[in-house]
Design an enzyme around this catalytic site. Structure first.
Site, mmCIF file in Angstrom:
data_model
loop_
_atom_site.group_PDB
_atom_site.id
_atom_site.type_symbol
_atom_site.label_atom_id
_atom_site.label_comp_id
_atom_site.label_asym_id
_atom_site.label_seq_id
_atom_site.Cartn_x
_atom_site.Cartn_y
_atom_site.Cartn_z
ATOM 1 C CG HIS A 1 0.368 6.301 -0.654
ATOM 2 N ND1 HIS A 1 -0.708 6.923 -1.254
ATOM 3 C CD2 HIS A 1 -0.116 5.753 0.494
ATOM 4 C CE1 HIS A 1 -1.797 6.737 -0.512
ATOM 5 N NE2 HIS A 1 -1.463 6.034 0.553
ATOM 6 C CG HIS B 1 0.250 8.815 -7.002
ATOM 7 N ND1 HIS B 1 -0.826 9.197 -6.242
ATOM 8 C CD2 HIS B 1 0.089 9.437 -8.194
ATOM 9 C CE1 HIS B 1 -1.600 10.002 -6.955
ATOM 10 N NE2 HIS B 1 -1.075 10.170 -8.135
ATOM 11 C CG HIS C 1 -1.760 1.205 1.392
ATOM 12 N ND1 HIS C 1 -3.112 1.219 1.146
ATOM 13 C CD2 HIS C 1 -1.440 2.464 1.779
ATOM 14 C CE1 HIS C 1 -3.583 2.437 1.360
ATOM 15 N NE2 HIS C 1 -2.586 3.221 1.754
ATOM 16 C CD GLU C 2 1.493 3.729 3.677
ATOM 17 O OE1 GLU C 2 1.742 4.786 3.047
ATOM 18 O OE2 GLU C 2 0.436 3.559 4.318
HETATM 19 ZN ZN LIG Z 1 -2.731 5.274 2.095
#
Ligand SMILES: [Zn+2]
Length: 711
Positions: A503, A506, A499-500
């Site tokens: 980010h 991105h 998940h991180e």
């Molecule tokens: Zn998040």
């Protein structure tokens, strides 16, 4: 799991009530401050090895001084306002402040101490006053407005137009069009909110660290995995207990396994209550008054800006746009989720009774019986997967995924300075071998670190003045290796890494001109999409064997175990969905209030939860007094964002499922239209460009196993 949106001088919140704060600090000694010197480091990473704790405050203040001078120059320009001399010039301001504050915010979150915390508390209102001072600067706004009013005749490209519109909107949303009295009041409100929010976080950290549960009878550990038992023994020693005993804390990696495994119901109650009462103990670290005050101030601010409620104000700048749209999504998922959770509850109640306990199931029983049921139903012990999820294997799994999708490679650069010896540093190369980014990863739990996991940006990508490459950090709170036992993650923790890392991708794959539109600086309800989508890949039977290898034998995770993971994927989803959504409803309840009178958080929370018929065996994932997302993070009226983004990520992942998991053309479109675009276009436009149509909600309901409970 949040993305930490670092302050950007002008784009971030806040003001102060003390006008004296507006005076320019004098005699700032900048000569020997490493934060202000030219960073002669590879790729311009922060010189963490040279920075002392007391360098931050003077450097931050110098950043303010510089930005004020830069803005003065724009305002005093004799030339008529143009896109270049006003909008682009404004975009360039605050470079020093952003550079220093990015580092400071990251360190304050991940490696704080008394000096840093005091600096944060002292600087929060100063930064707030400065930011609002800029956005309420009438002369500056007049120039911005004059460019905005002529926008269609300027021949701007789409990204320039977006920058102009977003800049103009920032001023209007801060109150630039209001009269002087209202502006003054807005300054006061923003300043007070900044201080309250910092105080909320510090109270919560103190309350979290204050609690311990001392266990002296090994029977109370139940089937707790050996690695976690060792950790609890370490914790006891660290806290000076001279006995054969174990200490459990309110950090999730400690409390959650205890709730899952300890057969001691009274102990489970005690630690659960310790967790659930944080900030609500009527002591020096109580957060109730802060909640009351913040909710009232936010409503007042919204009224001044012409909105009925804070949620209306906040959402008008998001993909969701209105509270009605948020409630429509929440309500659509809530009904089937609550039905599913009730069914789960009944099964757990039966297990409690089968244990010979003549009582109702309580919230602190849920995880314990869920684990038993998981074992009985799927013959699946969550901890059996841990040996396959040694943390570096999981990390490398995320790297492999980025390689298969986008051709990225990751090269250790532990020669670069870091803020803590535990940090790992990687240089990230693009498919053609060119430098793309620097990635810092900080995996282990520390008392100096805020709880949870997040990504933060030390430097945003931009191209306005040369090719500026991103520097990003991923932060986690995993138990460190202890004695001979390595750091083995659970399935959820492994998901958190992906998940991180999403980010981080991105931020790292951002390819825009303006830093304020770069990477993760998108609306909140869009920003969780690129992170959550990564969790989908991780759980795929095709992907797990790529990285899940036994830490001792190197054996690839057995097919049988993958089948169990897949089969139990939707297990307990009623609970997970309801627990999360209850907090999202609570957030919306506070921020859709249309009046500014005081709320009592205890009774307000109860009413809000009764209103959605939350069952008593589940409490919201965050209760008011420790809901840091909305009272000390950037997620007020925005906790729903994770679900909103999940609609996008579940639907987007379908695009890969429909072709193949590593389909190069789909990955290319995903990078082009989503990951590279930052906030240069509205989220829905980007999504439709990627997918060729708007998102649908079915994939989310199917993933969570809720489709069958839709009426
Ligand atoms: Zn998040």
């Amino acid at each position: 799991m949040v993305v930490l949106l670092t302050a950007t001088g002008c784009q971030q919140a806040s003001t102060t009530q003390q006008s004296s704060r507006n005076e320019e600090p004098s005699n700032v000694n900048t000569a020997d401050n490493p934060l202000l010197a030219n960073w002669a480091t590879p790729y311009g990473v922060p010189p963490f090895d040279l920075i002392e704790d007391d360098d931050y405050l003077p450097a931050l203040r110098q950043g303010i001084v510089e930005q004020k001078a830069e803005i003065k120059a724009i305002v005093n320009s004799p030339e008529p306002a143009s896109f270049e001399n006003t909008i682009e010039a404004f975009e360039r301001t605050g470079a020093t402040l952003e550079k220093v504050d990015n580092v400071f915010s990251a360190v304050n979150a991940a490696n704080s101490n008394d000096v840093i915390r005091a600096t944060a508390l002292e600087f929060a209102p100063e930064l707030a006053a400065h930011s609002i001072g800029i956005l309420l600067n009438q002369d500056l706004f007049e120039r911005v407005r004059s460019v905005y009013d002529r926008r269609d005749a300027l021949g701007l490209n789409p990204e320039q137009m977006r920058l102009l519109e977003e800049t103009y909107k920032d001023f209007v949303r801060a109150g630039a069009t209001l009269d002087d009295n209202s502006k003054q009041r807005l300054r006061e409100i923003k300043g007070e909110l900044a201080t309250l929010s910092e105080q909320f976080g510090q109270n919560l950290l103190a309350e979290t660290n204050a609690f311990e549960l001392l266990v002296t009878d090994p029977a109370d550990l139940g089937d707790l995995p050996a690695s976690l038992v060792a950790l609890a023994a370490d914790e006891a020693r660290k806290r000076g207990h001279e006995c054969d005993c174990w200490v459990f804390t309110l950090q999730r990696p400690s409390i959650n396994p205890f709730l899952e495994y300890s057969p001691n119901r009274e102990f489970r109650r005690r630690i659960f209550q310790g967790y659930a009462m944080r900030g609500n103990n009527d002591n020096d670290h109580d957060n109730k008054d802060i909640v009351t005050r913040m909710v009232a101030l936010r409503a007042e601010r919204a009224h001044l800006l012409g909105f009925k409620s804070y949620a209306e104000y906040s959402l008008s700048n998001q993909m969701a746009e209105t509270p009605e749209n948020v409630y429509q999504l929440l309500d659509e998922v809530w009904a089937p989720a609550l039905r599913t959770a009730r069914t789960e509850r009944d099964a757990l109640q039966a297990m409690l009774e089968a244990d010979g306990i003549d009582d109702r199931l309580e919230a602190w029983d849920w995880r314990y019986y869920t684990e038993k049921l998981r074992k009985a139903k799927y013959d699946f012990d969550q901890d059996a997967v841990r040996p396959y999820f040694e943390y570096t294997a999981v990390r490398d799994g995320a790297f492999v995924l980025a390689n298969k999708l986008f051709g990225l490679t990751f090269w250790p650069r532990n020669d670069l300075p870091k803020w803590h010896e535990d940090q790992q540093v990687f240089e990230v190369l693009d498919a053609d071998g060119s430098h793309l980014a620097i990635l810092y990863m900080d995996f282990f739990i520390r008392e100096s670190k805020s709880g949870g996991a997040w990504m933060s940006t030390l430097r945003s990508q931009s191209r306005l003045d040369g090719d500026i490459t991103p520097i990003v950090t991923n932060n986690f709170n995993f138990p460190p290796p202890s004695g001979d036992s390595p750091a083995l993650l659970g399935f959820r923790e492994a998901e958190t890494v992906f998940h991180e890392f999403g980010h981080a991708l991105h931020a790292m794959l951002s390819d825009v001109t303006y830093r304020s539109l770069s990477g993760t600086r998108t609306p909140r309800d869009f920003v969780e999409f690129p992170s959550q989508v990564m969790e989908n890949w991780m759980a795929e039977p095709e992907v797990l064997p790529l990285f899940a290898k036994h830490y001792e034998t190197g054996e690839v995770i057995p097919d049988e175990m993958i089948e169990k993971i897949t089969a139990s994927g939707q297990f307990n989803q009623g609970f997970k969905t309801v627990e999360y959504m209850a907090a999202a409803y609570l957030d919306m309840a506070y921020h859709t209030r249309t009046t500014t009178d005081d709320v009592d958080p205890r009774s307000f929370e109860k009413q809000a939860m009764d209103h959605i018929h939350l069952i008593r065996e589940i409490i919201p994932r965050y209760k008011s007094t420790y809901f840091s997302h909305i009272f000390s993070g950037g997620y007020s009226a925005g906790y729903y964002s994770y679900l909103w983004s999940e609609v996008l990520d579940a639907d987007a992942f379908q695009a890969f499922k429909e072709t193949s998991l590593f389909d190069q053309e789909t990955a290319r479109r995903y990078r082009k239209y989503i990951l590279s675009k930052g906030n240069t276009r509205p989220g829905m436009e980007l999504y439709e460009a990627f997918r060729g149509r708007p998102p649908t909600i079915e994939p989310l309901l199917r993933n969570r196993g809720l489709l069958e409970n839709v009426e």
